[in-house]
Design a protein around this motif. Sequence first.
Motif, short mmCIF file in Angstrom:
data_model
loop_
_atom_site.label_atom_id
_atom_site.label_comp_id
_atom_site.label_asym_id
_atom_site.label_seq_id
_atom_site.Cartn_x
_atom_site.Cartn_y
_atom_site.Cartn_z
N GLU A 149 -1.59 6.60 -10.60
CA GLU A 149 -1.66 6.82 -9.17
C GLU A 149 -3.08 6.82 -8.66
O GLU A 149 -3.36 6.39 -7.56
CB GLU A 149 -0.98 8.14 -8.80
CG GLU A 149 0.51 8.09 -8.92
CD GLU A 149 1.14 9.42 -8.58
OE1 GLU A 149 0.47 10.27 -7.98
OE2 GLU A 149 2.31 9.61 -8.91
N SER A 150 -4.02 7.28 -9.46
CA SER A 150 -5.40 7.34 -9.01
C SER A 150 -6.19 6.12 -9.43
O SER A 150 -7.38 6.06 -9.25
CB SER A 150 -6.06 8.61 -9.55
OG SER A 150 -6.09 8.54 -10.97
N SER A 198 -7.98 2.77 -9.22
CA SER A 198 -8.54 2.00 -8.12
C SER A 198 -8.49 0.51 -8.41
O SER A 198 -8.99 -0.28 -7.64
CB SER A 198 -9.96 2.46 -7.82
OG SER A 198 -10.76 2.24 -8.97
N THR A 232 -4.24 -1.06 -2.68
CA THR A 232 -3.15 -0.44 -1.95
C THR A 232 -2.87 -1.28 -0.72
O THR A 232 -3.75 -1.47 0.11
CB THR A 232 -3.53 0.99 -1.52
OG1 THR A 232 -3.89 1.72 -2.68
CG2 THR A 232 -2.38 1.66 -0.80
N ARG A 286 -1.02 -2.17 2.85
CA ARG A 286 -0.53 -1.45 4.03
C ARG A 286 0.96 -1.68 4.19
O ARG A 286 1.53 -2.64 3.68
CB ARG A 286 -1.26 -1.93 5.29
CG ARG A 286 -2.75 -1.87 5.18
CD ARG A 286 -3.22 -0.44 5.13
NE ARG A 286 -4.68 -0.46 5.09
CZ ARG A 286 -5.39 0.44 4.46
NH1 ARG A 286 -4.81 1.41 3.81
NH2 ARG A 286 -6.70 0.38 4.45
N ASP A 287 1.59 -0.82 4.96
CA ASP A 287 3.04 -0.87 5.17
C ASP A 287 3.52 -2.20 5.74
O ASP A 287 4.62 -2.64 5.47
CB ASP A 287 3.48 0.25 6.12
CG ASP A 287 3.24 1.62 5.53
OD1 ASP A 287 3.13 1.73 4.29
OD2 ASP A 287 3.14 2.59 6.31
N GLU A 340 -4.36 -5.90 3.09
CA GLU A 340 -5.47 -5.39 2.29
C GLU A 340 -6.31 -4.36 3.04
O GLU A 340 -6.84 -3.45 2.43
CB GLU A 340 -6.38 -6.54 1.86
CG GLU A 340 -5.74 -7.53 0.94
CD GLU A 340 -6.62 -8.73 0.66
OE1 GLU A 340 -7.81 -8.73 1.06
OE2 GLU A 340 -6.14 -9.68 0.03
#
Length: 188
Positions: free
Chosen positions: A90-91, A93, A97, A99-100, A178
Motif C-alpha cells: 500500500e505504501s 511509490s 495511483t 484518479r477515479d 495520472e
Amino acid sequence: MSLEAALAENTATMKELIAALLSVGAVQTAQVSSAAHSSPAVKAVVKAQKDADAKDTAAKKQQTQEAATPAADAGDAPTASGEPSASTGESSSDAPTLRDWHEKTADKYAELKDAEPNLENVRKAILGINSLIGRAQADAVLARFGAQAVTSKADKKGLDEVQYADFLKLCLRVLAGEVDATESIPAE
C-alpha cells in the motif's frame, strides 16, 4: 526602432522564456503571471495545493505515530510458519495511483495520445476534460498555462501556439488519471 516595436519584441521574448521555463517545470504559471493571480481558477488551484499539502502533512504525522507503536509494526512479525508476512504494498511509490476518472476518460485518452499538438486536438482534450471530469479540472489545466480559454476572446486570455505541445501533454496526463491539475503536480 520605435518604442512600440521594442516593447512588442520584448513581450514576445518574455513569452518564449516563460513557455520554456514552464516546459521544464521550473516555474508554475501562477508564479509568473501576476495578472493570473486574480483568476478564480488560479485561486482554486492554490487553495487545492494548500489543502493537499495539509492532508499530506497530517497523513505523515499519523504514519509516524503508528510506526512508533510496537503494534503497528506487525507487518514484520513472523507468521505461524516463522517467516515474515508479505507486505501489502500500500505504501509502495513504484505503482502510480490513478484518479477515479481514469476509466471514463480512457477512450478520450486513447483518441488523443498520439495526436499532434494543434488547435483542434487541444480543444478536443480540454473539452473532454471539461465534460468527463469537470469544469474545475479544465479551468485548472488552463490556469497552469496562464489562460482562461484555448483561444483568446474579448474577456479571456488564450493559449499561445507554442504552448500547445506542453498543454496537450498535461491534458493527456489528466485524462490518463495520472495527475489532478487542481493539486500540486510533482516535477518529472
